[in-house]
Each structure stands twice: as structure tokens, then as C-alpha cells.
Design a protein around this motif. Structure first.
Motif, PDB file in Angstrom:
ATOM      1  N   ALA A 171       0.834  -1.205   0.000  1.00  0.00           N
ATOM      2  CA  ALA A 171       0.000   0.000   0.000  1.00  0.00           C
ATOM      3  C   ALA A 171       0.866   1.252   0.000  1.00  0.00           C
ATOM      4  O   ALA A 171       0.591   2.215  -0.728  1.00  0.00           O
ATOM      5  CB  ALA A 171      -0.917  -0.017   1.226  1.00  0.00           C
ATOM      6  N   ASP A 222       3.964   1.522  -1.059  1.00  0.00           N
ATOM      7  CA  ASP A 222       4.616   1.644  -2.372  1.00  0.00           C
ATOM      8  C   ASP A 222       3.677   2.314  -3.362  1.00  0.00           C
ATOM      9  O   ASP A 222       4.072   3.182  -4.133  1.00  0.00           O
ATOM     10  CB  ASP A 222       5.007   0.253  -2.906  1.00  0.00           C
ATOM     11  CG  ASP A 222       6.218  -0.306  -2.176  1.00  0.00           C
ATOM     12  OD1 ASP A 222       6.896   0.478  -1.480  1.00  0.00           O
ATOM     13  OD2 ASP A 222       6.459  -1.529  -2.280  1.00  0.00           O
ATOM     14  N   SER A 223       2.424   1.880  -3.325  1.00  0.00           N
ATOM     15  CA  SER A 223       1.439   2.437  -4.242  1.00  0.00           C
ATOM     16  C   SER A 223       1.228   3.921  -3.975  1.00  0.00           C
ATOM     17  O   SER A 223       1.187   4.738  -4.901  1.00  0.00           O
ATOM     18  CB  SER A 223       0.106   1.687  -4.086  1.00  0.00           C
ATOM     19  OG  SER A 223      -0.911   2.354  -4.781  1.00  0.00           O
ATOM     20  N   TYR A 224       1.115   4.247  -2.690  1.00  0.00           N
ATOM     21  CA  TYR A 224       0.866   5.662  -2.348  1.00  0.00           C
ATOM     22  C   TYR A 224       2.056   6.528  -2.740  1.00  0.00           C
ATOM     23  O   TYR A 224       1.878   7.636  -3.250  1.00  0.00           O
ATOM     24  CB  TYR A 224       0.587   5.802  -0.850  1.00  0.00           C
ATOM     25  CG  TYR A 224       0.242   7.225  -0.468  1.00  0.00           C
ATOM     26  CD1 TYR A 224      -1.049   7.720  -0.660  1.00  0.00           C
ATOM     27  CD2 TYR A 224       1.208   8.081   0.051  1.00  0.00           C
ATOM     28  CE1 TYR A 224      -1.363   9.025  -0.351  1.00  0.00           C
ATOM     29  CE2 TYR A 224       0.907   9.398   0.365  1.00  0.00           C
ATOM     30  CZ  TYR A 224      -0.388   9.864   0.166  1.00  0.00           C
ATOM     31  OH  TYR A 224      -0.698  11.166   0.455  1.00  0.00           O
ATOM     32  N   ALA A 273       4.169   5.989  -5.086  1.00  0.00           N
ATOM     33  CA  ALA A 273       4.256   6.103  -6.542  1.00  0.00           C
ATOM     34  C   ALA A 273       3.218   7.091  -7.081  1.00  0.00           C
ATOM     35  O   ALA A 273       3.443   7.729  -8.108  1.00  0.00           O
ATOM     36  CB  ALA A 273       4.049   4.732  -7.185  1.00  0.00           C
ATOM     37  N   ASN A 274       2.110   7.202  -6.376  1.00  0.00           N
ATOM     38  CA  ASN A 274       1.035   8.073  -6.870  1.00  0.00           C
ATOM     39  C   ASN A 274       0.275   8.673  -5.688  1.00  0.00           C
ATOM     40  O   ASN A 274      -0.818   8.224  -5.356  1.00  0.00           O
ATOM     41  CB  ASN A 274       0.103   7.242  -7.761  1.00  0.00           C
ATOM     42  CG  ASN A 274      -0.969   8.095  -8.387  1.00  0.00           C
ATOM     43  OD1 ASN A 274      -0.855   9.314  -8.451  1.00  0.00           O
ATOM     44  ND2 ASN A 274      -2.031   7.448  -8.824  1.00  0.00           N
ATOM     45  N   ASP A 315      -2.162  10.553  -3.493  1.00  0.00           N
ATOM     46  CA  ASP A 315      -3.531  10.948  -3.848  1.00  0.00           C
ATOM     47  C   ASP A 315      -4.172  11.623  -2.647  1.00  0.00           C
ATOM     48  O   ASP A 315      -4.362  10.999  -1.603  1.00  0.00           O
ATOM     49  CB  ASP A 315      -4.323   9.685  -4.247  1.00  0.00           C
ATOM     50  CG  ASP A 315      -5.727  10.019  -4.686  1.00  0.00           C
ATOM     51  OD1 ASP A 315      -6.090  11.211  -4.669  1.00  0.00           O
ATOM     52  OD2 ASP A 315      -6.463   9.082  -5.039  1.00  0.00           O
TER      53      ASP A 315
END
Lengths: 229, 252
Positions: free
Chosen positions: B45, B47-49, B51-52, B54
Motif C-alpha cells: 500500500a 509503495d502504491s501511495y 508512486a502516486n 492521492d
């Protein structure tokens, strides 16, 4: 004229009968909507204190969706972020979260899960990749590291492991040099990943890897040491 | 060194956001990084945040959690749906029962009327009248009596009216005219005719009043009918007194 129905159902007879018993003291009142909401609220509050394991067990035993909703609700944010990483579009990601939720509702009772939190990202990844394949897209935006097979099968520590300094020293001595150094700096010097990387010269990803694997190995060693005592 | 083995809670949205932006103090940062070592879910989670990032993540997650909670109580929803069906069915049954009761009450006086109405034969009275030297049988009256005795009361009414215009004092014919009007579907006309007979001919008083009471029942005026019937039950000839008592019992 004698009317048996009037005798039976005469409201005045009931209202003014001195021998009338106060029924409300004898029988509990039926639960109304506010009672049910209140009971549900208490139950939901109580479920927040339950462990993942207990919720999984309760859901598998009863099939009652509220247990799974509480469990899945704990990790909605993480699941959504992972879906977003694979699918990019918000709408797709939201749909995928609900799809995974629905799918797990059906499949969870038959699944062998030792650690729901570590098992979940593997499921999310698989579902997202399947979705991408169906759409003719095969690659996510970036590769995501989900749980390793070891992590997926890792069980929760049932209780805190009682150990002393001697056990830690003994367990650390069993680890690789790189893992031991990184763990020392992280746990005893309270350095951040970045600081450990700067101190050791290892790339950041390697530091994370040494710390993850080292910590897992350390726990195993401690458990073994305590078990052999 | 509990941090080495203790189970730690997953990262909150704030922790992920603040960690990604480097806003955490040493203690909070250590908790996050220590948890990340054990939790592949939060690692992915984060890593995802990172990378992008929001800013609307909180709103999206809240929406999802709401959706999940909304589907969290299918049993309750089913129960509520079932309860709604039961309530709807109960209302329909109550309405039907109410309608049936209302219909039953509405038609009560019609049923009472039907069970007590019995038209006397008029032909015998007319024949007797001729034999005793009374006025000759008028063709209109003759026709009226024919229809009346045949049970065609509506057809008899105009002939009775024609005859009574010329013979207004023939209260015997007036009585049959009233009965014909009553059973021919003109209870108002029957009340008018029978009242005139009961006032003007003491011999026909009980009989005229009996049919007058039935005319009021037919008009759904039970109070008027009851007043006449009580009078009949106390003062009339036994035949009509018994009949009146019977109707009064049913009216109670």
C-alpha cells in the motif's frame, strides 16, 4: 342480550379490572428498530477488539457477513491502494475492491489461512492481474512486492515471546552478517531505513530486505531457543 | 525489545501520508518502519501511495468502507425486507377485512329485508272485492294485479299509479302499490304510498306499517324502521308483532 364476544373483548373490562396484572413486568418487550440498532452498534464496537483470526474463525463457522465486513474493513485502504497501483483508474480500483470483497465472502470459508493480513495482498495481486489479462493488459504500472511465500504462511505470534538479552544475542549470532548489522542499527540505534543505508552503504532496497528477512529469522531463532529451554 | 516480536496494528491513512511526506517524528517513524518489516499488505500500500500520492484517498476509502458496511448485514436487510412484506401483507389483509366488514355491514339491512319480505298475493283480494259487489275491477288494476302476482313488480307500478289516480281512496290497492314499489326498486315511493295507507285505513294499519318498516330497512334507515317495529311488536296483531320482534332481535 348476552354477547360472548363482547364479554371476551370488552376493552373497559380489561382497562378497569382491579385484578389486572401488569404484564409489562412479566414479559420482556419485543425489540424494536432502535433496540436492534443499539445492539448492532454494541456488537460492531465489540468486533473492533477481535483479532483477525477470531473474525476469520467466526465468519467461517457462522457465515455471518458482519464478521468478514469488520475484517475486510480494516484493510480496505491497503487493498484499494494496491488495486490502484495495478489498475491505475480510480473507478476500476473501487470496483475491484468490492469484487474482491464479494469473492472472498464466498471463498474464504474454504481457504486455509494462517495469517489473513499477509495472505490478502497475494489475493489482491492475483485478482488484479487476472483482470488485466482479461482486458489484454499484462503489466501493472510498477512491480509491487507482495508477501513472500514465507510471509504468507507466517502465523501470528499467539502471545508475546518472553526473552532476555542473552536470547537476543544468541539469536542474532545465528543470522547473516548483513542482517545482523542492519537489525542492530534499526532496533538498537533506532535508525531509519535511510540512515541504515547511509551507515552501511547498502542500497535502500537491500536494507529493507535484510531487515525483513533478518527480523523473521530472528523471531524463529527466539522461538526455537525458548522451545528448547 | 518487544518491538522484535510484538504484533503491531496496520498503518493508518495518516501514518502512510505523513511517512511518505517525511513528517513523522522518530518514535512514529520507527513504528511505521518496524510494522512495514512484518506487513506485506502495508508495504504494498505504501509503495502504491508513494508512486502516486492521492489527496482524495481518504474520501475514496471512506466511500468503500461505507459500501462494505452497507452490505454487512444481509440477514438484517433480508429481515427488514421480510418485515416489510409481512407489514404489507398485514395491511392488505386488514384492508380486505375492513372492506369485507364494511360490505357486510352495508348489506346487513338488505339481507334482513330479503329474509323478512314476503309479498302477499293480491289476486284473491281483488276477486273477493268483485264478488261482494264492490266497484268493478278496473282494467288497470287488473293488469297491475296480474303483474304483481306474477312477481313483476316494476311492471305493475305504472298500472297501479294509473288506477290510483282515479281511485285515490282504494287503500287496499294502495297497499299493493306500495309493496310493488318497495320490491320494484322504489323504496321512497313505497314509503310515501304505505304511509298514506297506514294513516287513512285503520284495517290496513299493521300490514302497511310492517311493509313501511321494511321500506326503511331497504333505505338503510334502521332508526325509523326500529321505531315502527317496536310499536308493532307491542300493539299489532300477533302475526305482525312476531315478525317485528324477529327483525328487532336481528337488528340488535
Amino acid at each position: 342480550m348476552f354477547n360472548p364476544y363482547r364479554m371476551m373483548f370488552n376493552p373497559y373490562r380489561v382497562m378497569f379490572n382491579p385484578y389486572r396484572v401488569n404484564m409489562s413486568n412479566q414479559f420482556p418487550t419485543l425489540p424494536n428498530k432502535s433496540h436492534l440498532m443499539f445492539i448492532r452498534g454494541i456488537r460492531q464496537q465489540a468486533l473492533k477488539d477481535w483479532t483477525d483470526e477470531r473474525l476469520v474463525e467466526a465468519f467461517c463457522e457462522t457465515g455471518d457477513q458482519q464478521y468478514f465486513s469488520e475484517l475486510f474493513g480494516r484493510y480496505t485502504m491497503q487493498v484499494y491502494l494496491i488495486c490502484k497501483q495495478y489498475l491505475a483508474e480510480k473507478e476500476d480500483s473501487r470496483e475491484m475492491v468490492m469484487r474482491i470483497f464479494s469473492k472472498l465472502l464466498e471463498t474464504l470459508p474454504g481457504a486455509e489461512i494462517r495469517n489473513f493480513r499477509n495472505w490478502l495482498p497475494v489475493v489482491v495481486q492475483r485478482e488484479c492481474l487476472n483482470h488485466l489479462r482479461k482486458q489484454g493488459r499484462y503489466t501493472p504500472l510498477i512491480e509491487i512486492e507482495v508477501a513472500s511465500p514465507e510471509e504468507e504462511l507466517e502465523i501470528y505470534p499467539a502471545t508475546e515471546i518472553p526473552f532476555g538479552e542473552s536470547e537476543i544475542t544468541a539469536a542474532l549470532s545465528q543470522l547473516d552478517e548483513a542482517q545482523r548489522v542492519c537489525l542492530n542499527l534499526f532496533f538498537f540505534k533506532k535508525m531509519s531505513y535511510q540512515e541504515v543505508s547511509g551507515q552501511t552503504g547498502f542500497p535502500l532496497n537491500e536494507v529493507k530486505s535484510y531487515l525483513q528477512n533478518g527480523k523473521r529469522q530472528l523471531k524463529k531463532q527466539l522461538l526455537n531457543l525458548i522451545a528448547t529451554k | 525489545m518487544k518491538e522484535l516480536t510484538a504484533h503491531t496494528a496496520c498503518l493508518s491513512l495518516e501514518e502512510i501520508q505523513n511517512y511518505a511526506k517525511g513528517r513523522l517524528d522518530e518514535v512514529a517513524r520507527f513504528r511505521v518502519e518496524n510494522h512495514l518489516l512484518d506487513c506485506p499488505l502495508c508495504r504494498a500500500a505504501l509503495d502504491s501511495y508513494m508512486a502516486n500520492p492521492d489527496e482524495t484517498l481518504g474520501a475514496d476509502v471512506a466511500l468503500l468502507q461505507q459500501q462494505i458496511q452497507n452490505t454487512a448485514h444481509p440477514k438484517m436487510v433480508t429481515m427488514q425486507k421480510n418485515r416489510f412484506n409481512y407489514v404489507a401483507a398485514a395491511i392488505v389483509l386488514l384492508v380486505l377485512a375492513g372492506a369485507a366488514t364494511a360490505y357486510w355491514k352495508y348489506t346487513r339491512y338488505d339481507r334482513l329485508y330479503a329474509s323478512f319480505f314476503n309479498a302477499p298475493k293480491a289476486g284473491d283480494a281483488i276477486a273477493l272485492r268483485g264478488e261482494n259487489g264492490t266497484p268493478d275491477v278496473d282494467p288497470s288494476l287488473n293488469q297491475a294485479i296480474s303483474f304483481y302476482d306474477a312477481g313483476d313488480y316494476a311492471a305493475a307500478i305504472p298500472f297501479f299509479e294509473n288506477y290510483l289516480q282515479r281511485h285515490p281512496d282504494d287503500f287496499q290497492a294502495g297497499l299493493y302499490a306500495g309493496i310493488a314499489a318497495l320490491n320494484g326498486g322504489y323504496p321512497e315511493k313505497a314509503v310515501e304510498q304505505l304511509t298514506a295507507v297506514s294513516i287513512n285505513d285503520p284495517k290496513l294499519f299493521d300490514e302497511a306499517n310492517w311493509y313501511l318498516a321494511l321500506a326503511f330497512l331497504k333505505q338503510k334507515k334502521p332508526a325509523d324502521a326500529k321505531a315502527i317495529l317496536e310499536n308493532l311488536s307491542q300493539q299489532a296483531e300477533p302475526v305482525f308483532a312476531e315478525k317485528a320482534k324477529g327483525v328487532l332481535e336481528r337488528l340488535e
